[in-house]
Write a protein that holds these residues in place. Structure first.
Motif, PDB file in Angstrom:
ATOM      1  N   HIS A  53       0.841  -1.196   0.000  1.00  0.00           N
ATOM      2  CA  HIS A  53       0.000   0.000   0.000  1.00  0.00           C
ATOM      3  C   HIS A  53       0.878   1.249   0.000  1.00  0.00           C
ATOM      4  CE1 HIS A  53      -3.861  -1.966   1.832  1.00  0.00           C
ATOM      5  NE2 HIS A  53      -3.407  -2.602   0.768  1.00  0.00           N
ATOM      6  N   SER A  54       0.544   2.177  -0.888  1.00  0.00           N
ATOM      7  CA  SER A  54       1.360   3.383  -0.991  1.00  0.00           C
ATOM      8  C   SER A  54       0.599   4.640  -0.569  1.00  0.00           C
ATOM      9  CB  SER A  54       1.864   3.549  -2.428  1.00  0.00           C
ATOM     10  OG  SER A  54       0.772   3.582  -3.322  1.00  0.00           O
ATOM     11  N   HIS A  55      -0.654   4.478  -0.177  1.00  0.00           N
ATOM     12  CA  HIS A  55      -1.459   5.625   0.248  1.00  0.00           C
ATOM     13  C   HIS A  55      -1.720   5.496   1.743  1.00  0.00           C
ATOM     14  CE1 HIS A  55      -3.365   6.406  -3.972  1.00  0.00           C
ATOM     15  NE2 HIS A  55      -2.147   5.917  -4.072  1.00  0.00           N
ATOM     16  N   TYR A  84      -4.011  13.094   3.863  1.00  0.00           N
ATOM     17  CA  TYR A  84      -3.804  11.966   2.937  1.00  0.00           C
ATOM     18  C   TYR A  84      -2.420  12.140   2.334  1.00  0.00           C
ATOM     19  CZ  TYR A  84      -4.371   9.820  -1.776  1.00  0.00           C
ATOM     20  OH  TYR A  84      -4.210   9.139  -2.954  1.00  0.00           O
ATOM     21  N   GLN A 143       0.974  10.263   0.107  1.00  0.00           N
ATOM     22  CA  GLN A 143       1.677   9.214  -0.608  1.00  0.00           C
ATOM     23  C   GLN A 143       3.154   9.398  -0.281  1.00  0.00           C
ATOM     24  OE1 GLN A 143       0.591   9.157  -4.778  1.00  0.00           O
ATOM     25  NE2 GLN A 143      -1.580   9.395  -4.296  1.00  0.00           N
ATOM     26  N   LYS A 144       3.956   8.481  -0.715  1.00  0.00           N
ATOM     27  CA  LYS A 144       5.386   8.555  -0.406  1.00  0.00           C
ATOM     28  C   LYS A 144       5.948   9.932  -0.778  1.00  0.00           C
ATOM     29  CE  LYS A 144       6.718   4.388   1.113  1.00  0.00           C
ATOM     30  NZ  LYS A 144       7.476   4.168   2.358  1.00  0.00           N
ATOM     31  N   ARG A 176      -9.549   3.072  -6.197  1.00  0.00           N
ATOM     32  CA  ARG A 176     -10.501   4.055  -5.679  1.00  0.00           C
ATOM     33  C   ARG A 176     -11.664   3.410  -4.953  1.00  0.00           C
ATOM     34  NH1 ARG A 176      -9.983   9.236  -7.705  1.00  0.00           N
ATOM     35  NH2 ARG A 176      -8.260   9.473  -9.153  1.00  0.00           N
ATOM     36  N   SER A 194      -4.525   2.619   5.236  1.00  0.00           N
ATOM     37  CA  SER A 194      -3.765   2.578   3.989  1.00  0.00           C
ATOM     38  C   SER A 194      -4.591   1.913   2.900  1.00  0.00           C
ATOM     39  CB  SER A 194      -2.430   1.838   4.179  1.00  0.00           C
ATOM     40  OG  SER A 194      -2.629   0.442   4.361  1.00  0.00           O
ATOM     41  N   SER A 195      -4.206   2.180   1.673  1.00  0.00           N
ATOM     42  CA  SER A 195      -4.867   1.548   0.534  1.00  0.00           C
ATOM     43  C   SER A 195      -3.857   1.421  -0.597  1.00  0.00           C
ATOM     44  CB  SER A 195      -6.085   2.365   0.090  1.00  0.00           C
ATOM     45  OG  SER A 195      -5.697   3.597  -0.469  1.00  0.00           O
ATOM     46  N   PRO A 196      -4.133   0.535  -1.539  1.00  0.00           N
ATOM     47  CA  PRO A 196      -3.220   0.399  -2.672  1.00  0.00           C
ATOM     48  C   PRO A 196      -3.347   1.591  -3.615  1.00  0.00           C
ATOM     49  CG  PRO A 196      -4.650  -1.522  -2.456  1.00  0.00           C
ATOM     50  CD  PRO A 196      -5.201  -0.447  -1.594  1.00  0.00           C
ATOM     51  N   GLN A 197      -2.321   1.788  -4.421  1.00  0.00           N
ATOM     52  CA  GLN A 197      -2.373   2.876  -5.384  1.00  0.00           C
ATOM     53  C   GLN A 197      -3.414   2.579  -6.439  1.00  0.00           C
ATOM     54  OE1 GLN A 197       1.413   3.766  -7.085  1.00  0.00           O
ATOM     55  NE2 GLN A 197       0.655   5.435  -8.344  1.00  0.00           N
ATOM     56  N   GLY A 198      -4.208   3.589  -6.772  1.00  0.00           N
ATOM     57  CA  GLY A 198      -5.157   3.468  -7.864  1.00  0.00           C
ATOM     58  C   GLY A 198      -6.429   2.725  -7.550  1.00  0.00           C
TER      59      GLY A 198
END
Lengths: 115, 115
Positions: free
Chosen positions: B29-31, B48, B50-51, B100, B94-98
């Motif tokens: 997860h990047s978010h 919110y 991201q890296k 939604r 957290s959530s994965p990139q993209g």
């Protein structure tokens, strides 16, 4: 601004029976996602069920199902065959598809399950 | 995969001290999102990330609060010169990139008490 309203601060249900938790929301968006989260006494937030606004079919996850009424902006959670472990605080949440980040949460409904 | 890890679980600070809350997102997860939960209330969005980037900090108080998510290491929510009103449970998700439509994976929260 988006708002999420849970009009029932507390609900109770007899074990093995069915209960419905209400949620309404306000948005000008047409594409969005809705979620129900469970927060037991451990405070861990657990995703129960999600619904995409573009889908007419109501989401179902085992004993949990939703009644999604897009025109009425209503998103209720039905718990069937209630179990003692279902006792928790339940939060309804909204996220617009235009915003992958922020979700708006309701203030929660405390569910008590009576043996 | 240990899920979203938050530490410490409980943090007590005296008024005027600094509080540092840490969050390691779920693997892959990047978010990262930070939410605050006051007693008897729902979760309120704070920030919110991201890296190495702050994507949305619209829910963060303008003063004393800051957040970061460095290239290496956990995300940090920092509260300087804490006051009694900062006492709350702070949740990281957290959530994965993209993704939604992805519901959050939450950590267990950090309960901050300011004395």
């Amino acid at each position: 601004a988006q708002t999420v309203t849970q009009s029932q601060p507390e609900m109770s249900v007899q074990e093995a029976e069915t209960v419905t938790l209400s949620c309404t929301y306000d948005t000008s968006e047409s594409d969005y996602y809705l979620f129900w989260y469970k927060q037991p006494p451990s405070r861990q937030m657990i995703l129960v069920i999600r619904q995409e606004a573009y889908k007419q079919q109501n989401a179902t996850e085992n004993r949990f199902s939703v009644n999604f009424q897009k025109a009425a902006k209503s998103f209720s959670l039905k718990i069937s065959d209630s179990q003692l472990g279902d006792a928790a605080m339940y939060f309804c949440a909204y996220r617009a598809n235009t915003n992958a980040g922020k979700s708006t949460f309701g203030d929660g409904t405390t569910l008590t399950v009576k043996p | 995969n240990a899920g979203v890890m938050q530490n410490p679980r409980h943090l007590v600070r005296r008024r005027g001290q600094e509080a540092r809350l840490r969050c390691s997102p779920m693997k892959g997860h990047s978010h990262v999102y930070w939410y605050r939960q006051l007693p008897e209330e729902g979760l309120k969005f704070m920030v919110y990330l991201q890296k190495e980037n702050i994507i949305d900090e619209s829910g963060m108080p303008k003063e004393r609060f800051s957040a970061e998510f460095p290239k290496e290491g956990p995300s940090i929510l920092r509260i300087q010169q804490v006051v009694r009103g900062d006492s709350a449970a702070y949740f990281c998700a957290s959530s994965p990139q993209g993704a939604r439509d992805y519901g959050y994976t939450f950590g267990s929260g950090t309960r901050l008490t300011v004395v």
